[in-house]
Design a protein around this motif. Sequence first.
Motif, PDB file in Angstrom:
ATOM      1  N   THR A 121       8.106  -0.540   5.363  1.00  0.00           N
ATOM      2  CA  THR A 121       7.329   0.300   6.271  1.00  0.00           C
ATOM      3  C   THR A 121       5.967   0.635   5.671  1.00  0.00           C
ATOM      4  O   THR A 121       4.933   0.561   6.348  1.00  0.00           O
ATOM      5  CB  THR A 121       8.100   1.593   6.599  1.00  0.00           C
ATOM      6  N   VAL A 122       5.966   0.993   4.399  1.00  0.00           N
ATOM      7  CA  VAL A 122       4.697   1.289   3.729  1.00  0.00           C
ATOM      8  C   VAL A 122       3.811   0.051   3.705  1.00  0.00           C
ATOM      9  O   VAL A 122       2.601   0.130   3.986  1.00  0.00           O
ATOM     10  CB  VAL A 122       4.955   1.829   2.306  1.00  0.00           C
ATOM     11  N   GLU A 123       4.374  -1.108   3.400  1.00  0.00           N
ATOM     12  CA  GLU A 123       3.596  -2.356   3.386  1.00  0.00           C
ATOM     13  C   GLU A 123       2.982  -2.640   4.760  1.00  0.00           C
ATOM     14  O   GLU A 123       1.822  -3.054   4.867  1.00  0.00           O
ATOM     15  CB  GLU A 123       4.487  -3.524   2.972  1.00  0.00           C
ATOM     16  N   ALA A 124       3.771  -2.421   5.805  1.00  0.00           N
ATOM     17  CA  ALA A 124       3.264  -2.669   7.158  1.00  0.00           C
ATOM     18  C   ALA A 124       2.144  -1.702   7.516  1.00  0.00           C
ATOM     19  O   ALA A 124       1.196  -2.075   8.226  1.00  0.00           O
ATOM     20  CB  ALA A 124       4.410  -2.564   8.166  1.00  0.00           C
ATOM     21  N   MET A 125       2.237  -0.463   7.039  1.00  0.00           N
ATOM     22  CA  MET A 125       1.152   0.494   7.273  1.00  0.00           C
ATOM     23  C   MET A 125      -0.111   0.080   6.534  1.00  0.00           C
ATOM     24  O   MET A 125      -1.219   0.155   7.075  1.00  0.00           O
ATOM     25  CB  MET A 125       1.598   1.894   6.845  1.00  0.00           C
ATOM     26  N   VAL A 126       0.040  -0.377   5.302  1.00  0.00           N
ATOM     27  CA  VAL A 126      -1.118  -0.837   4.524  1.00  0.00           C
ATOM     28  C   VAL A 126      -1.792  -2.012   5.216  1.00  0.00           C
ATOM     29  O   VAL A 126      -3.024  -2.117   5.259  1.00  0.00           O
ATOM     30  CB  VAL A 126      -0.675  -1.194   3.088  1.00  0.00           C
ATOM     31  N   ALA A 127      -0.992  -2.895   5.805  1.00  0.00           N
ATOM     32  CA  ALA A 127      -1.559  -4.044   6.518  1.00  0.00           C
ATOM     33  C   ALA A 127      -2.385  -3.627   7.723  1.00  0.00           C
ATOM     34  O   ALA A 127      -3.268  -4.366   8.160  1.00  0.00           O
ATOM     35  CB  ALA A 127      -0.433  -4.981   6.957  1.00  0.00           C
ATOM     36  N   LEU A 128      -2.127  -2.415   8.245  1.00  0.00           N
ATOM     37  CA  LEU A 128      -2.902  -1.897   9.372  1.00  0.00           C
ATOM     38  C   LEU A 128      -4.100  -1.052   8.928  1.00  0.00           C
ATOM     39  O   LEU A 128      -4.817  -0.523   9.768  1.00  0.00           O
ATOM     40  CB  LEU A 128      -1.995  -1.059  10.281  1.00  0.00           C
ATOM     41  N   GLY A 129      -4.279  -0.915   7.621  1.00  0.00           N
ATOM     42  CA  GLY A 129      -5.437  -0.179   7.130  1.00  0.00           C
ATOM     43  C   GLY A 129      -5.141   1.096   6.380  1.00  0.00           C
ATOM     44  O   GLY A 129      -6.059   1.769   5.905  1.00  0.00           O
ATOM     45  N   ALA A 130      -3.870   1.467   6.260  1.00  0.00           N
ATOM     46  CA  ALA A 130      -3.521   2.663   5.496  1.00  0.00           C
ATOM     47  C   ALA A 130      -3.723   2.417   4.003  1.00  0.00           C
ATOM     48  O   ALA A 130      -3.705   1.272   3.540  1.00  0.00           O
ATOM     49  CB  ALA A 130      -2.074   3.066   5.768  1.00  0.00           C
ATOM     50  N   GLU A 131      -3.899   3.486   3.252  1.00  0.00           N
ATOM     51  CA  GLU A 131      -3.970   3.414   1.793  1.00  0.00           C
ATOM     52  C   GLU A 131      -2.828   4.243   1.224  1.00  0.00           C
ATOM     53  O   GLU A 131      -2.600   5.383   1.650  1.00  0.00           O
ATOM     54  CB  GLU A 131      -5.317   3.918   1.286  1.00  0.00           C
ATOM     55  N   ARG A 132      -2.107   3.683   0.287  1.00  0.00           N
ATOM     56  CA  ARG A 132      -0.897   4.320  -0.230  1.00  0.00           C
ATOM     57  C   ARG A 132      -1.108   5.771  -0.682  1.00  0.00           C
ATOM     58  O   ARG A 132      -0.317   6.645  -0.334  1.00  0.00           O
ATOM     59  CB  ARG A 132      -0.316   3.492  -1.377  1.00  0.00           C
ATOM     60  N   PRO A 133      -2.174   6.074  -1.453  1.00  0.00           N
ATOM     61  CA  PRO A 133      -2.317   7.459  -1.920  1.00  0.00           C
ATOM     62  C   PRO A 133      -2.551   8.464  -0.794  1.00  0.00           C
ATOM     63  O   PRO A 133      -2.360   9.664  -0.997  1.00  0.00           O
ATOM     64  CB  PRO A 133      -3.533   7.389  -2.853  1.00  0.00           C
ATOM     65  N   ARG A 134      -2.983   7.971   0.375  1.00  0.00           N
ATOM     66  CA  ARG A 134      -3.241   8.884   1.494  1.00  0.00           C
ATOM     67  C   ARG A 134      -2.014   9.063   2.385  1.00  0.00           C
ATOM     68  O   ARG A 134      -2.013   9.941   3.263  1.00  0.00           O
ATOM     69  CB  ARG A 134      -4.396   8.359   2.344  1.00  0.00           C
ATOM     70  N   ILE A 135      -0.990   8.261   2.212  1.00  0.00           N
ATOM     71  CA  ILE A 135       0.181   8.349   3.084  1.00  0.00           C
ATOM     72  C   ILE A 135       1.035   9.553   2.704  1.00  0.00           C
ATOM     73  O   ILE A 135       1.376   9.751   1.534  1.00  0.00           O
ATOM     74  CB  ILE A 135       1.025   7.064   3.015  1.00  0.00           C
TER      75      ILE A 135
END
Length: 233
Positions: A121-135
């Motif tokens: 789920t985190v990987e899929a969010m990153v692929a949409l433009g999310a950044e891990r430290p901001r999640i």
Amino acid sequence: MTRSGGVSTGPAAGLQCGYGADDDPQAVRANRRLAVETVLPGAELVSVHQIHSPDVAVVEEPWGDDERPRADALVTRRPGVLLGIVTADCAPVLLADRAAGVIGAAHAGWRGAHGGVIENTVEAMVALGAERPRIAAAVGPCIAQPSYEVDASFRAQFGDEEARFFAPGKAGRWQFDLPGYILMRLQSAGIGTAHALGLDTYADPERFYSYRRATHRGEATYGRLISLVGMAR
């Protein structure tokens, strides 16, 4: 959300939002509409056919309840959509990167969490433009360690580095810390913040549905809670 309110009757009375609970489908649809209007009025609810997998669906356009893909998590960057996960002891995990406008929702029982649904789920969010430290992530109501007895074969599926999530129970039994285990997986995925609500579905029948409680009581069926995350237009 809790089971309070709603139009369902019988063993799963209340805000029962799962189609697999032997409930009237019209009641389920009405309950889902009530949940949507409570959280984000006018939004379109999108959910999946949950199968305890590590699979993630990307929501580019909303789909209907009859078109749900088989998966256990959803991500989107589309405003006006509510991502919905139903649970009855498994953990709902809601995630958001507000700056990127990317959200996610995961159904994390022990099998899905152990299989990688959190990381996917985190990987899929990153692929949409999310950044891990901001999640930021929240682990909703689920079965807690004092209520979650497992046997030695269950324990054997986890490595020694995960021993801290098992407390000794009765002879040959263990008490598993599902929310703690999920928090560890979230932290290992590198996200910024993660918190668990600390609400035990098994121990609070007035507020929550519980598969394990219904099984122990010999009830014919059990309801499903719904957890929602979305962005306003």
